[in-house]
Design an enzyme around this catalytic site. Structure first.
Site, PDB file in Angstrom:
ATOM      1  N   LYS A   1       0.813  -1.167   0.079  1.00  0.00           N
ATOM      2  CA  LYS A   1      -0.203   0.003  -0.050  1.00  0.00           C
ATOM      3  C   LYS A   1       0.694   1.293  -0.082  1.00  0.00           C
ATOM      4  O   LYS A   1       0.362   2.387   0.001  1.00  0.00           O
ATOM      5  CB  LYS A   1      -1.033   0.075   1.152  1.00  0.00           C
ATOM      6  CG  LYS A   1      -2.296   0.093   1.178  1.00  0.00           C
ATOM      7  CD  LYS A   1      -3.013   0.148   2.553  1.00  0.00           C
ATOM      8  CE  LYS A   1      -4.295   0.672   2.388  1.00  0.00           C
ATOM      9  NZ  LYS A   1      -5.445  -0.228   1.964  1.00  0.00           N
TER      10      LYS A   1
ATOM     11  N   LYS B   1      15.159  -6.182   5.170  1.00  0.00           N
ATOM     12  CA  LYS B   1      15.515  -5.087   6.175  1.00  0.00           C
ATOM     13  C   LYS B   1      17.012  -5.141   6.846  1.00  0.00           C
ATOM     14  O   LYS B   1      17.558  -4.030   6.964  1.00  0.00           O
ATOM     15  CB  LYS B   1      14.322  -5.035   7.437  1.00  0.00           C
ATOM     16  CG  LYS B   1      13.004  -4.593   6.680  1.00  0.00           C
ATOM     17  CD  LYS B   1      11.914  -4.612   7.714  1.00  0.00           C
ATOM     18  CE  LYS B   1      10.542  -4.492   7.144  1.00  0.00           C
ATOM     19  NZ  LYS B   1       9.534  -4.234   8.111  1.00  0.00           N
TER      20      LYS B   1
ATOM     21  N   ASP C   1       9.239   1.297  11.804  1.00  0.00           N
ATOM     22  CA  ASP C   1       8.266   0.352  12.137  1.00  0.00           C
ATOM     23  C   ASP C   1       7.810   0.236  13.563  1.00  0.00           C
ATOM     24  O   ASP C   1       6.782   0.317  13.995  1.00  0.00           O
ATOM     25  CB  ASP C   1       8.709  -1.181  11.902  1.00  0.00           C
ATOM     26  CG  ASP C   1       8.717  -1.529  10.452  1.00  0.00           C
ATOM     27  OD1 ASP C   1       7.973  -0.960   9.670  1.00  0.00           O
ATOM     28  OD2 ASP C   1       9.519  -2.522  10.008  1.00  0.00           O
TER      29      ASP C   1
HETATM   30  P1  NDP Z   1      10.159 -12.978  10.059  1.00  0.00           P
HETATM   31  O1  NDP Z   1      10.160 -13.652   8.890  1.00  0.00           O
HETATM   32  O2  NDP Z   1      11.368 -12.066  10.654  1.00  0.00           O
HETATM   33  O3  NDP Z   1       9.680 -13.675  11.335  1.00  0.00           O
HETATM   34  C1  NDP Z   1       8.618 -14.554  10.993  1.00  0.00           C
HETATM   35  C2  NDP Z   1       8.169 -15.258  12.806  1.00  0.00           C
HETATM   36  O4  NDP Z   1       6.794 -15.979  12.630  1.00  0.00           O
HETATM   37  C3  NDP Z   1       8.896 -16.254  13.663  1.00  0.00           C
HETATM   38  O5  NDP Z   1       8.956 -15.746  14.584  1.00  0.00           O
HETATM   39  C4  NDP Z   1       8.383 -17.366  13.058  1.00  0.00           C
HETATM   40  O6  NDP Z   1       8.577 -18.396  14.112  1.00  0.00           O
HETATM   41  C5  NDP Z   1       6.902 -16.904  13.031  1.00  0.00           C
HETATM   42  N1  NDP Z   1       5.866 -17.852  12.384  1.00  0.00           N
HETATM   43  C6  NDP Z   1       5.915 -17.857  11.004  1.00  0.00           C
HETATM   44  N2  NDP Z   1       4.979 -18.827  10.680  1.00  0.00           N
HETATM   45  C7  NDP Z   1       4.412 -19.155  11.790  1.00  0.00           C
HETATM   46  C8  NDP Z   1       3.406 -20.152  12.135  1.00  0.00           C
HETATM   47  N3  NDP Z   1       2.408 -20.762  11.206  1.00  0.00           N
HETATM   48  N4  NDP Z   1       3.283 -20.466  13.476  1.00  0.00           N
HETATM   49  C9  NDP Z   1       3.622 -19.785  14.288  1.00  0.00           C
HETATM   50  N5  NDP Z   1       4.735 -18.863  14.261  1.00  0.00           N
HETATM   51  C10 NDP Z   1       5.015 -18.667  12.819  1.00  0.00           C
HETATM   52  O7  NDP Z   1       8.583 -11.950   9.773  1.00  0.00           O
HETATM   53  P2  NDP Z   1       8.835 -10.268  10.244  1.00  0.00           P
HETATM   54  O8  NDP Z   1       9.058 -10.075  11.709  1.00  0.00           O
HETATM   55  O9  NDP Z   1       9.606  -9.645   9.254  1.00  0.00           O
HETATM   56  O10 NDP Z   1       7.312 -10.135  10.077  1.00  0.00           O
HETATM   57  C11 NDP Z   1       6.133 -10.589  10.973  1.00  0.00           C
HETATM   58  C12 NDP Z   1       4.753 -10.045  10.564  1.00  0.00           C
HETATM   59  O11 NDP Z   1       4.641  -8.602  10.638  1.00  0.00           O
HETATM   60  C13 NDP Z   1       4.445 -10.314   8.990  1.00  0.00           C
HETATM   61  O12 NDP Z   1       3.260 -10.744   9.298  1.00  0.00           O
HETATM   62  C14 NDP Z   1       4.467  -8.835   8.492  1.00  0.00           C
HETATM   63  O13 NDP Z   1       3.708  -8.779   7.573  1.00  0.00           O
HETATM   64  C15 NDP Z   1       4.060  -8.028   9.812  1.00  0.00           C
HETATM   65  N6  NDP Z   1       4.427  -6.620   9.432  1.00  0.00           N
HETATM   66  C16 NDP Z   1       3.514  -5.619   9.645  1.00  0.00           C
HETATM   67  C17 NDP Z   1       3.840  -4.344   9.494  1.00  0.00           C
HETATM   68  C18 NDP Z   1       2.961  -3.371   9.335  1.00  0.00           C
HETATM   69  O14 NDP Z   1       3.247  -2.144   9.101  1.00  0.00           O
HETATM   70  N7  NDP Z   1       1.793  -3.601   9.905  1.00  0.00           N
HETATM   71  C19 NDP Z   1       5.362  -3.904   9.315  1.00  0.00           C
HETATM   72  C20 NDP Z   1       6.338  -5.105   9.370  1.00  0.00           C
HETATM   73  C21 NDP Z   1       5.934  -6.349   9.209  1.00  0.00           C
HETATM   74  P3  NDP Z   1      10.018 -19.487  13.816  1.00  0.00           P
HETATM   75  O15 NDP Z   1      10.953 -18.638  14.344  1.00  0.00           O
HETATM   76  O16 NDP Z   1       9.536 -20.590  14.643  1.00  0.00           O
HETATM   77  O17 NDP Z   1      10.270 -19.830  12.238  1.00  0.00           O
END
Ligand code: NDP
Length: 264
Positions: free
Chosen positions: A16, A64, A100
């Protein structure tokens, strides 16, 4: 000369940000234009930035950390958390910021009496947000599916658990910082864990925006107040816009136009 901006990421087609920033350029009569660029190889971020003649970019998944490494100058918070989502070219030097975390902080400012926060997830977003929440004096607990990513949080002094050793307690806010529910219908933690903590929470928050996640649906089924990631997206965009335009406009001036991107 017109300033050109873009969002870099992979994927970026859903973003967006171009709409948010272009509406604001038009509203404020700033001679700027914002596009999107699908960057596959994060190592080429700086090269592409310079090649495209950009004044600034936002960076989304999965670049990032590449963005952090590409900068010549980092603001102290971005340096501490190791993740950059906004870069501005000032006189040939790339300046990096993380908007963020302050965007998220503002998004939860309505929960004035919240103190204990449970973060579900330990990825990049959790990294920057846990740092700012802890600076602000919140009491943070982190639960993650795997143990690997928890190590650095443990080193930073947070209380950390996997699903296996987590003992449910009472939290003011429960926040989904995982990507569970983004492109699938999964919950961020086993249902038994969520059923043990959600009913007593003051509110449940998700950083995912644009859809109702299974996590927020579960919270609503327990009549808990909920909030999705739209305000976080808006506020990180407003702060990025301030960096892009060298602090010429106030938060409120930018918000007036940028929030129009969120009208259905
Ligand atoms: P990362 O890829 O760095 O981390 C993903 C995390 O999610 C890990 O802790 C992972 O656990 C966990 N995870 C993934 N799938 C599952 C699942 N099915 N069940 C349980 N845990 C799960 O992602 P980001 O930190 O970069 O992003 C996280 C979220 O934040 C995203 O959805 C992104 O869209 C959102 N976001 C929103 C923003 C906004 O402006 N609203 C800005 C930035 C991000 P594990 O270590 O076990 O793999």
């Amino acid at each position: 000369m017109r300033d050109i901006f873009a969002i870099f990421g992979d994927p970026v087609s859903h973003s967006k940000s171009p709409l948010m920033h272009n509406l604001t350029f038009r509203g404020l009569e700033y001679d700027g234009c914002y596009g999107r660029y699908r960057l596959i190889d994060g190592e080429r971020l700086k090269e592409k930035f310079l090649q495209l003649g950009l004044k600034g970019i936002n960076i989304t998944v999965p670049h990032k950390e590449h963005a952090y490494r590409a900068c010549d100058t980092l603001d102290p918070f971005a340096m501490r958390v190791g993740a950059v989502n906004t870069i501005v070219d000032r006189g040939g030097r790339l300046h990096g910021y993380n908007t963020d975390a302050p965007g998220f902080l503002r998004a939860i400012s309505e929960y004035t009496d919240a103190k204990d926060i449970l973060l579900l997830g330990a990825g990049g977003t959790a990294k920057s947000i846990s740092a700012i929440l802890s600076d602000e004096g919140y009491d943070i607990t982190i639960v993650n599916r795997g143990s690997e990513r928890l190590k650095s949080f443990r080193d930073d002094g947070f209380k950390v658990y996997t699903f296996d050793d987590f003992v449910p307690s009472s939290y003011d806010l429960i926040i989904n910082m995982t990507s569970a529910g983004l492109q699938d219908e999964s919950l961020p933690a086993p249902k038994e864990i969520l059923e043990a903590i959600v009913p007593s929470a003051k509110a449940c928050v998700d950083v995912i925006y644009g859809k109702e996640t299974p996590f927020l649906r579960l919270a609503k089924s327990h009549n808990r107040p909920t909030k999705d990631g739209s305000d976080m997206l808006l506020y990180q965009g407003i702060i990025a816009f301030q960096h892009f335009t060298d602090y010429r406009y106030s938060f409120e001036e930018i918000e007036r136009y940028m929030k129009r991107a969120f009208v259905d």
